[in-house]
Design an enzyme around this catalytic site. Structure first.
Site, mmCIF file in Angstrom:
data_model
loop_
_atom_site.group_PDB
_atom_site.id
_atom_site.type_symbol
_atom_site.label_atom_id
_atom_site.label_comp_id
_atom_site.label_asym_id
_atom_site.label_seq_id
_atom_site.Cartn_x
_atom_site.Cartn_y
_atom_site.Cartn_z
ATOM 1 N N ASP A 103 0.844 -1.185 0.000
ATOM 2 C CA ASP A 103 0.000 0.000 0.000
ATOM 3 C C ASP A 103 0.883 1.239 0.000
ATOM 4 O OD1 ASP A 103 -2.661 1.480 0.607
ATOM 5 O OD2 ASP A 103 -1.300 2.156 2.186
ATOM 6 N N TYR A 123 2.504 10.039 -0.301
ATOM 7 C CA TYR A 123 3.552 9.536 0.587
ATOM 8 C C TYR A 123 4.946 9.869 0.060
ATOM 9 C CZ TYR A 123 -0.170 6.509 2.505
ATOM 10 O OH TYR A 123 -1.322 6.021 3.053
#
Length: 256
Positions: free
Chosen positions: A2, A7
């Site tokens: 994931d 991010y």
């Protein structure tokens, strides 16, 4: 695996997969489109950015990272972009993250494909029963982020005055863990699995990563599951998806 555009680690995740020696067909890759890339054409381009960084032509699951409260028309167009990517075979499944019941209903009324997944904050201290129920009503898999409660002591959102409790230290969970010879984290992951959720724990510790996989040799009793369900405080640890966060949403996702 994931990951997410926001991010900032998609390239590193792709490198890790390629150097692992594990066949691509054995790795499930999930990533997320950030709000600043919402809109139909922008979402198609967001896929191209993610695919290039990850180094794979096809994604197993691509989801919208936030409902984009305050700009939901763009969110609808972004999801239509996901539908196009699905129809073109560039992604194998599409979904959403952090969508509350009302936002799911609005999305479903305006689009064609039911999300495969709704990834939400979910751990024993915050179980979101209404969102879980809404997901189930539409055949959407509930996927838990912060499944072992890291957000309950992670700085940045919610109560940062030192009063935040770590779910990892909860005495009820510790007692259940001791009864099975397991860790608190393993008990929580098993709780998710037995209740039919997808759980995506995060760790950088090899020993703990191995422990997170070692959850298939024990079974929680109905009473233990009920005790874990009963720990819900109703207090969210992360950002509230029903609140508009204009500055937060404006984060630009680089091309490379």
């Amino acid at each position: 695996m994931d990951t997410a555009a926001a991010y900032g680690n998609e390239r590193e995740v792709g490198e890790g997969i390629r150097t692992s020696g594990v066949d691509r067909d054995e790795v499930f890759i999930e990533t997320k489109v950030w709000v600043s890339d919402y809109g139909f054409e922008s979402t198609l381009h967001a896929f191209e950015k993610a695919s290039a960084k990850l180094g794979v032509p096809t994604l197993d699951l691509l989801i919208l990272h936030q409902p984009g409260t305050g700009r939901f028309a763009e969110t609808i167009e972004a999801y239509r972009g996901l539908e196009k990517l699905l129809a073109d075979g560039k992604v194998r499944a599409i979904g959403v993250s952090n969508f509350m019941r009302s936002q799911l209903e609005e999305l479903l009324a305006a689009t064609e494909v039911v999300p495969a997944v709704n990834q939400i904050e979910l751990h024993p201290y915050f179980t979101q029963p209404d969102v879980q129920a809404a997901n189930a009503e539409h055949g959407i898999l509930t996927q838990a982020w912060s499944p072992i409660g890291g957000i309950t002591f992670y700085p940045g959102f919610g109560d940062d005055d030192g009063e935040r409790r770590s779910v990892m230290d909860d005495p009820s969970i510790k007692a259940i863990a001791d009864a099975h010879g397991k860790s608190a984290a393993q008990v929580m992951i098993r709780w998710h699995i037995q209740e039919g959720r997808s759980a995506i724990p995060k760790s950088t510790n090899p020993k703990r990563i191995a422990q997170n996989f070692d959850v298939f040799d024990f079974q929680l009793t109905d009473d233990e599951l009920a005790k874990l369900d009963g720990l819900d405080t109703g207090v969210r640890g992360g950002p509230d998806p029903l609140e508009s966060q204009a500055a937060y949403f404006e984060r630009e996702i680089p091309e490379a």
